[in-house]
Design an enzyme around this catalytic site. Sequence first.
Site, mmCIF file in Angstrom:
data_model
loop_
_atom_site.group_PDB
_atom_site.id
_atom_site.type_symbol
_atom_site.label_atom_id
_atom_site.label_comp_id
_atom_site.label_asym_id
_atom_site.label_seq_id
_atom_site.Cartn_x
_atom_site.Cartn_y
_atom_site.Cartn_z
ATOM 1 N N CYS A 119 -4.718 2.171 -3.768
ATOM 2 C CA CYS A 119 -3.449 2.693 -3.218
ATOM 3 C C CYS A 119 -2.309 1.707 -3.416
ATOM 4 O O CYS A 119 -1.407 1.604 -2.555
ATOM 5 C CB CYS A 119 -3.570 3.063 -1.744
ATOM 6 N N GLN A 126 -4.352 -4.685 7.266
ATOM 7 C CA GLN A 126 -5.403 -5.640 6.907
ATOM 8 C C GLN A 126 -5.393 -6.863 7.815
ATOM 9 O O GLN A 126 -6.441 -7.335 8.225
ATOM 10 C CB GLN A 126 -5.243 -6.083 5.442
ATOM 11 N N LYS A 173 -9.766 -0.274 10.857
ATOM 12 C CA LYS A 173 -9.893 -1.529 10.093
ATOM 13 C C LYS A 173 -10.277 -2.693 10.999
ATOM 14 O O LYS A 173 -10.472 -3.805 10.540
ATOM 15 C CB LYS A 173 -8.564 -1.877 9.408
ATOM 16 N N HIS A 180 0.876 -1.181 0.000
ATOM 17 C CA HIS A 180 0.000 0.000 0.000
ATOM 18 C C HIS A 180 0.913 1.232 0.000
ATOM 19 O O HIS A 180 2.006 1.202 0.574
ATOM 20 C CB HIS A 180 -0.840 -0.046 1.279
ATOM 21 N N ASP A 210 3.367 -3.880 7.862
ATOM 22 C CA ASP A 210 2.096 -3.169 7.741
ATOM 23 C C ASP A 210 0.992 -4.178 8.048
ATOM 24 O O ASP A 210 0.700 -5.061 7.232
ATOM 25 C CB ASP A 210 1.981 -2.633 6.305
HETATM 26 N N1 PLP Z 1 -1.792 -0.383 4.557
HETATM 27 C C1 PLP Z 1 -2.793 -1.125 4.082
HETATM 28 C C2 PLP Z 1 -2.511 -2.542 3.649
HETATM 29 C C3 PLP Z 1 -4.069 -0.592 3.996
HETATM 30 O O1 PLP Z 1 -5.071 -1.333 3.516
HETATM 31 C C4 PLP Z 1 -4.288 0.742 4.426
HETATM 32 C C5 PLP Z 1 -5.609 1.380 4.305
HETATM 33 O O2 PLP Z 1 -6.299 1.239 3.327
HETATM 34 C C6 PLP Z 1 -3.206 1.467 4.924
HETATM 35 C C7 PLP Z 1 -1.967 0.869 4.964
HETATM 36 C C8 PLP Z 1 -3.344 2.889 5.379
HETATM 37 O O3 PLP Z 1 -4.096 2.982 6.534
HETATM 38 P P1 PLP Z 1 -4.503 4.410 7.115
HETATM 39 O O4 PLP Z 1 -5.097 5.177 5.967
HETATM 40 O O5 PLP Z 1 -5.501 4.081 8.178
HETATM 41 O O6 PLP Z 1 -3.261 5.042 7.629
#
Ligand code: PLP
Length: 405
Positions: free
Chosen positions: A361, A198, A221, A115, A195
Site C-alpha cells: 500500500c 506502525q 496492529k 501508506h 499516521d
Molecule cells: N498506515 C500504515 C503505516 C499502515 O501500515 C496501515 C496498515 O497496513 C494503515 C495505515 C491502514 O490501517 P487500517 O487498514 O487498519 O486502517
Amino acid sequence: MYKSDFPLLTNHPELVYLDSAATTQKPNVVIEAIKHFYENENANVHRGIYKLSENATDLYEQSRNTIASFINSKPENIIFTSGVTEGMNMIAWGLGEEFIETNSDDMLLMTSMEHHSNLVPWQQRGIRSDVKLGYVKVTKDYRLNLKHLHEVVKAQNVKILALTHMSNTLGSISDLKQIISFMRKNSPQTLIVVDGAQAIAHLPVDVVDLDVDFYAFSGHKIFGPTGIGILYGKSYLLDRLYPIHTGGGMIRTVEKAESTWAPLPDKLEAGTPNIAGAIGLGKAIEYTKHIGIQKIFDYEQELIEYFITKANSTDRFNLFGPNNTKDRGAVFSFEVDGIHAHDLAQLLDEKNIAVRAGHHCTQILMKEVLQVPATVRASFSIYNDKHDIDMLFEGIDYAKTVFSS
Ligand code: PLP
C-alpha cells in the site's frame, strides 16, 4: 518471548509469523475479554438505563481512559474509529474552509513513503478543494528528506503535513519532535497529522510532548481486534471538525431543518460503536503497558541488529530500508536477486514462514524510490525471536537452491 500468550502461535507451533506489520496476533487476555463481554456483559452503550447497559457503557469508557493514558491524552480527545483509514478520512473530509480553502494556493503536503490510507484521502480532498498536493521526498538511505521538507515549507502555504511515524515498508522512524518543532516555528498555519499505525506497537508515544494535532492508529496492529482504532485530536480541532458520519448517538437536538451535535467525543462517534472491539483494544493496551513499551522497543532493537547482521552477510540480498538500528523499527522490505518477491514469499510459505509480498500500500514509494514493483516484507513483534530470523534466512537459502536448479 511472550509466544505462550498468543493462542494462534501455540496452536501452530510450526508457524514462523513475520507479518505483524499487517496485523499482530492476539493475546489470550484480548480474546477472553471479547468472549467474556458477549457471554456476560453484552448491551448497547449510552442508551439503556438498566444495569447491563450501564455496565457496558462503563467498560467502553474505561477502555477509552486506558487508551488515553497510554498516549498521554485526555479521554475526550480519544475518538473510537474503525482504524487509521477511517480516522484519516474523518479529518481529510471533516476539516472546513477555515483550514483548507477551496481554489486557493493552500498545499496539502504528504510524504512519498505514506501508506495509501494517509495519502489517498488527502489527495482526494485536494482534488475536490482544488488545492496543491505535495510529497516530501525520501533520501537515498530511506529516511524522510528534511532538507526537502524545509524547501517546500519555505516556498508553499502548507496547510496540512500528513506523515507516518514509522514507515510500514521501510521501517524508518521519523523524528516527530524535531519535525513538529521546526513546523511550529516555520509554518505555524500547518496542521500536523500523524499516521501511527506502525509506531504505536513499537515505541512510546506522548501526544502532548510531541505537540501533534492529530494522531491515528489501528487496534489490530497493537494486539487488539480488527475494526477498531483511535483518532486523537487536539480539543479545538475536534470541536471544529465537521462530523462526516451523522445519525444516532452523536446529536444533541434534531429539528426538521437542522441538528446540533453532542459534546466530544460523542459528536464523532455516530451509531452503535464497536463496543466489544473497544473493550478488546483496551485489554490489548493494558497488556502492552504491562510488558512496557520501552521494554518492547529495546527487545526489538536486538532483533533489528541481529537481522541486519544476517542481511549484510547474505548474498544477493537487497534491503530497502535503513541499514542500521538507528531510528528504525523491525519491519524489513527486501528482494533477493533473481527471485520475484511473490515466488520468494510462496517458497517461504512452503517452510511455514509467513511474510508479505507486494507494494504494501505504498505505490508512490515503490515507483519513486525503490523502483521495483514488489518487495518481500518481514515484520517482527514481541513473540518473535532470533530463531525466527534464522528460519527466514534458511528459507531464503532454500529459495535460492530452488531457483538455481
Ligand atoms: N498506515 C500504515 C503505516 C499502515 O501500515 C496501515 C496498515 O497496513 C494503515 C495505515 C491502514 O490501517 P487500517 O487498514 O487498519 O486502517
